[in-house]
Design an enzyme around this catalytic site. Structure first.
Site, PDB file in Angstrom:
ATOM      1  N   HIS A  34       7.477   6.356   5.099  1.00 42.34           N
ATOM      2  CA  HIS A  34       6.157   6.702   5.640  1.00 42.34           C
ATOM      3  C   HIS A  34       5.128   5.954   4.803  1.00 42.34           C
ATOM      4  CE1 HIS A  34       2.559   8.616   6.876  1.00 42.34           C
ATOM      5  NE2 HIS A  34       2.393   9.241   5.729  1.00 42.34           N
ATOM      6  N   CYS A  45       2.659  13.984   9.348  1.00 42.32           N
ATOM      7  CA  CYS A  45       3.199  12.675   9.744  1.00 42.32           C
ATOM      8  C   CYS A  45       4.694  12.686  10.042  1.00 42.32           C
ATOM      9  CB  CYS A  45       2.936  11.641   8.661  1.00 42.32           C
ATOM     10  SG  CYS A  45       1.209  11.452   8.280  1.00 42.32           S
ATOM     11  N   GLU A  55      -0.834  14.660  15.216  1.00 39.93           N
ATOM     12  CA  GLU A  55      -1.611  15.668  14.503  1.00 39.93           C
ATOM     13  C   GLU A  55      -3.087  15.487  14.851  1.00 39.93           C
ATOM     14  OE1 GLU A  55      -2.395  14.917  10.262  1.00 39.93           O
ATOM     15  OE2 GLU A  55      -0.522  13.802  10.284  1.00 39.93           O
TER      16      GLU A  55
HETATM   17  P1  HMG Z   1      -9.333   6.606  -4.532  1.00 36.74           P
HETATM   18  O1  HMG Z   1      -9.678   7.568  -5.586  1.00 36.74           O
HETATM   19  O2  HMG Z   1     -10.431   6.117  -3.670  1.00 36.74           O
HETATM   20  O3  HMG Z   1      -8.625   5.304  -5.062  1.00 36.74           O
HETATM   21  O4  HMG Z   1      -8.267   7.307  -3.611  1.00 36.74           O
HETATM   22  P2  HMG Z   1      -8.125   4.968  -6.546  1.00 36.74           P
HETATM   23  O5  HMG Z   1      -9.283   4.833  -7.438  1.00 36.74           O
HETATM   24  O6  HMG Z   1      -7.005   5.898  -6.918  1.00 36.74           O
HETATM   25  O7  HMG Z   1      -7.525   3.528  -6.282  1.00 36.74           O
HETATM   26  C1  HMG Z   1      -6.409   3.353  -5.454  1.00 36.74           C
HETATM   27  C2  HMG Z   1      -5.481   2.343  -6.131  1.00 36.74           C
HETATM   28  O8  HMG Z   1      -6.183   1.089  -6.218  1.00 36.74           O
HETATM   29  C3  HMG Z   1      -5.100   2.699  -7.571  1.00 36.74           C
HETATM   30  O9  HMG Z   1      -3.780   2.216  -7.761  1.00 36.74           O
HETATM   31  C4  HMG Z   1      -6.070   1.892  -8.406  1.00 36.74           C
HETATM   32  O10 HMG Z   1      -5.600   1.598  -9.703  1.00 36.74           O
HETATM   33  C5  HMG Z   1      -6.196   0.643  -7.582  1.00 36.74           C
HETATM   34  P3  HMG Z   1      -2.703   3.063  -8.621  1.00 36.74           P
HETATM   35  O11 HMG Z   1      -3.294   3.191  -9.984  1.00 36.74           O
HETATM   36  O12 HMG Z   1      -2.575   4.405  -7.931  1.00 36.74           O
HETATM   37  O13 HMG Z   1      -1.453   2.260  -8.536  1.00 36.74           O
HETATM   38  N1  HMG Z   1      -7.456  -0.081  -7.771  1.00 36.74           N
HETATM   39  C6  HMG Z   1      -7.531  -1.419  -7.925  1.00 36.74           C
HETATM   40  N2  HMG Z   1      -6.568  -2.379  -7.954  1.00 36.74           N
HETATM   41  C7  HMG Z   1      -6.974  -3.681  -8.127  1.00 36.74           C
HETATM   42  N3  HMG Z   1      -8.284  -4.044  -8.270  1.00 36.74           N
HETATM   43  C8  HMG Z   1      -9.259  -3.106  -8.247  1.00 36.74           C
HETATM   44  C9  HMG Z   1      -8.898  -1.727  -8.077  1.00 36.74           C
HETATM   45  N4  HMG Z   1      -9.592  -0.567  -8.001  1.00 36.74           N
HETATM   46  C10 HMG Z   1      -8.703   0.428  -7.819  1.00 36.74           C
HETATM   47  N5  HMG Z   1     -10.522  -3.466  -8.405  1.00 36.74           N
HETATM   48  C11 HMG Z   1      -6.409   7.980  -2.336  1.00 36.74           C
HETATM   49  C12 HMG Z   1      -6.999   6.864  -3.207  1.00 36.74           C
HETATM   50  C13 HMG Z   1      -5.028   7.536  -1.859  1.00 36.74           C
HETATM   51  C14 HMG Z   1      -6.276   9.250  -3.149  1.00 36.74           C
HETATM   52  C15 HMG Z   1      -7.337   8.196  -1.114  1.00 36.74           C
HETATM   53  O14 HMG Z   1      -7.407   7.051  -0.329  1.00 36.74           O
HETATM   54  C16 HMG Z   1      -6.921   9.364  -0.247  1.00 36.74           C
HETATM   55  O15 HMG Z   1      -7.281  10.507  -0.480  1.00 36.74           O
HETATM   56  N6  HMG Z   1      -6.160   9.067   0.844  1.00 36.74           N
HETATM   57  C17 HMG Z   1      -5.710  10.084   1.792  1.00 36.74           C
HETATM   58  C18 HMG Z   1      -4.505  10.838   1.313  1.00 36.74           C
HETATM   59  C19 HMG Z   1      -3.260   9.975   1.277  1.00 36.74           C
HETATM   60  O16 HMG Z   1      -3.163   8.961   1.929  1.00 36.74           O
HETATM   61  N7  HMG Z   1      -2.247  10.422   0.509  1.00 36.74           N
HETATM   62  C20 HMG Z   1      -0.982   9.733   0.440  1.00 36.74           C
HETATM   63  C21 HMG Z   1       0.194  10.687   0.240  1.00 36.74           C
HETATM   64  S1  HMG Z   1       0.165  12.025   1.401  1.00 36.74           S
HETATM   65  C22 HMG Z   1       0.708  11.315   2.896  1.00 36.74           C
HETATM   66  O17 HMG Z   1       1.217  10.240   2.920  1.00 36.74           O
HETATM   67  C23 HMG Z   1       0.509  12.132   4.137  1.00 36.74           C
HETATM   68  C24 HMG Z   1      -0.592  11.651   5.065  1.00 36.74           C
HETATM   69  O18 HMG Z   1      -0.167  10.495   5.746  1.00 36.74           O
HETATM   70  C25 HMG Z   1      -0.962  12.763   6.040  1.00 36.74           C
HETATM   71  C26 HMG Z   1       0.130  13.454   6.834  1.00 36.74           C
HETATM   72  O19 HMG Z   1       1.266  13.640   6.447  1.00 36.74           O
HETATM   73  O20 HMG Z   1      -0.248  13.897   7.923  1.00 36.74           O
HETATM   74  C27 HMG Z   1      -1.862  11.281   4.323  1.00 36.74           C
END
Ligand code: HMG
Length: 445
Positions: A244, A120, A83
């Protein structure tokens, strides 16, 4: 006909490494544990300025063909999943074939070439295409080369920046495969979703939190569809479940959802009921919010049980080892998870031949696919040949300033002069632009 599946695999990582907790987090003013514990990532792989999806894909394919003693005449099909393509017409597979023709005698003129796009999941779709092509008896005894290659970069300061990565996986699909046999046991979950997309742009528009919900919803749908073919699934059915892996924290959620689904109406649910109660059933609740709250509460309790923790540690955790060190490779990511699992079995001297893997692929936009595959007798020797650990150790760690300039070097909207941070050796490199705007490549000894 004999079985068809993955006969050999090679992985190629980008040559640079960004340390997330120690280099990236402090610059972002974030707690390093958000990366190591929350997202589950230690580092991202990055491409040096002379690397791109063509060089990484060609390097993986070159190593695979060399190791297997293959020449172009043995390959009837080259499908690239990506992609990150920089061309809307000419497929990356022709660029890669051109690279390979620089180092092998003969050519790929009679190989069918294509490029698959569906976020993906396209890598898994290419496996399907290759499987169908061989099963349809159209391969003339030749094998298919499937190459999943991506530079998963996000715009600077996008939350997705934490999950970047770059690398390629090359897979040889053939009869009587050595690694895994593919099967007809397969299910899909797909819907028109707007969670992650790149409308005429290099870096994605992402609704991060929603993308996670969509991943889980489509994965559950795919699992149900899979069960309509394979029958009800049970946690003991699978030696490993590679998903994935955009980041390991996502798989933590997917694993829990899958386990809850698989144990419903089984003796495991009955045993756990004494500890945490039965799973809430929708029909027991008048109100959707109350039902969802009860499910959330039940999942929180389920993930702390010994039964779940043991299953997760044995079946899911081993699939995440490489991902933690490289980040998201988009199309290659689920195939990296499979290698990670098989490496775990090798390192722990497990007798895996004949065991089943349940593979959960996903692509935003969106589609999930769940399929079963059976580990073949020759898996051990194939996995022993994979050099990913050495490659990971050989990556050069970059400073935050170097990261910024490398990100700029790969940004199609920026025209910057970047020096190489590493010295290429025995690999394909980007070699400048041709007269029609094409990218050119050469092999460096
Ligand atoms: P964010 O807002 O920066 O992170 O975005 P957050 O605040 O949600 O924190 C992430 C996790 O860390 C959370 O865990 C927090 O609690 C934890 P959860 O509650 O979800 O279990 N956390 C901590 N843990 C321990 N100590 C700390 C601490 N602070 C926070 N101090 C987000 C995270 C994934 C949304 C962002 O990185 C993003 O937008 N990523 C891109 C999109 C993505 O990867 N989506 C995944 C599903 S879609 C997919 O897989 C397809 C893709 O591969 C593309 C395709 O298909 O082509 C992306």
């Amino acid at each position: 006909m004999t079985s068809v599946g993955i006969d050999a695999i090679e992985i190629w990582t980008g040559n640079l490494k960004l340390d997330l907790p120690n280099t990236f987090a402090p610059e972002k003013g974030e707690d390093p544990e958000k990366y190591t514990k929350g997202l589950g990532l230690n580092a991202s792989s990055f491409p040096d300025s002379y690397e791109d999806i063509v060089t990484m894909g060609a390097n993986a394919a070159y190593r695979l063909m060399e190791r297997k003693g293959l020449g172009p005449e043995d390959i009837g099909r080259i499908d690239v999943a990506t992609e990150s393509s920089f061309d809307k017409s000419k497929p990356i597979s022709t660029y890669i074939a051109g690279c390979l023709e620089q180092v092998f005698d003969g050519d790929f003129h009679h190989a069918n070439k294509g490029e698959r796009k569906f976020a993906c999941i396209a890598g898994t779709q290419c496996l399907d295409d290759a499987y169908n092509w061989i099963k349809a008896d159209r391969s003339r005894g030749r094998a298919a080369l499937v190459i999943a290659t991506d530079t998963a970069l996000y715009a600077r300061d996008d939350p997705g920046e934490a999950t970047q990565g770059a690398g390629a996986v090359a897979m040889l699909i053939d009869e009587d495969p050595n690694v895994v046999e593919l099967s007809n046991e397969q299910g899909y979950g797909s819907a028109d979703e707007t969670d992650f997309l790149k409308p005429q742009q290099q870096f994605p528009s992402v609704d991060g939190k929603r993308s996670m919900q969509v991943y889980l919803a489509r994965m559950r749908e795919a699992l149900e569809d899979y069960e309509s073919v394979a029958g009800a699934s049970h946690p003991d059915d699978f030696a490993y479940v590679p998903f994935h892996t955009p980041f390991p924290g996502m798989v933590r959620k997917a694993g829990l959802l899958a386990y809850r689904h698989m144990i419903r109406n089984t003796p495991i649910e009955e045993e756990l009921a004494e500890e945490i109660g039965r799973q809430p059933r929708r029909e027991e609740y008048d109100d959707e919010t109350a039902y969802e709250d009860a499910v959330r509460e039940h999942m929180d309790a389920l993930k702390e049980t010994d039964a779940y923790r043991t299953w997760y540690a044995e079946t899911i955790e081993p699939t995440l080892t490489i991902s933690r060190e490289v980040g998201n490779w988009y199309t290659g990511s689920v195939h990296v998870a499979r290698v990670s699992a098989l490496k775990h079995a090798l390192e722990n001297d497990l007798d895996l031949a004949g065991s089943t893997l349940g593979v959960g692929s996903y692509g935003s936009g969106a589609e999930a696919e769940v399929h079963a595959e059976v580990v073949a007798d020759g898996w051990r020797e194939e996995i022993e040949s994979i050099t990913i650990d050495d490659q990971l150790d050989a990556r050069r760690s970059i400073t935050f300033e170097e990261y910024e300039s490398i990100h700029d070097a790969h940004n199609h909207d920026k025209d910057v002069d970047t020096t190489e941070l590493t010295t290429p050796s025995a690999e394909f490199v980007f070699d400048g632009w041709g007269r029609m705007g094409e990218r050119k490549y050469r092999f460096v000894e």
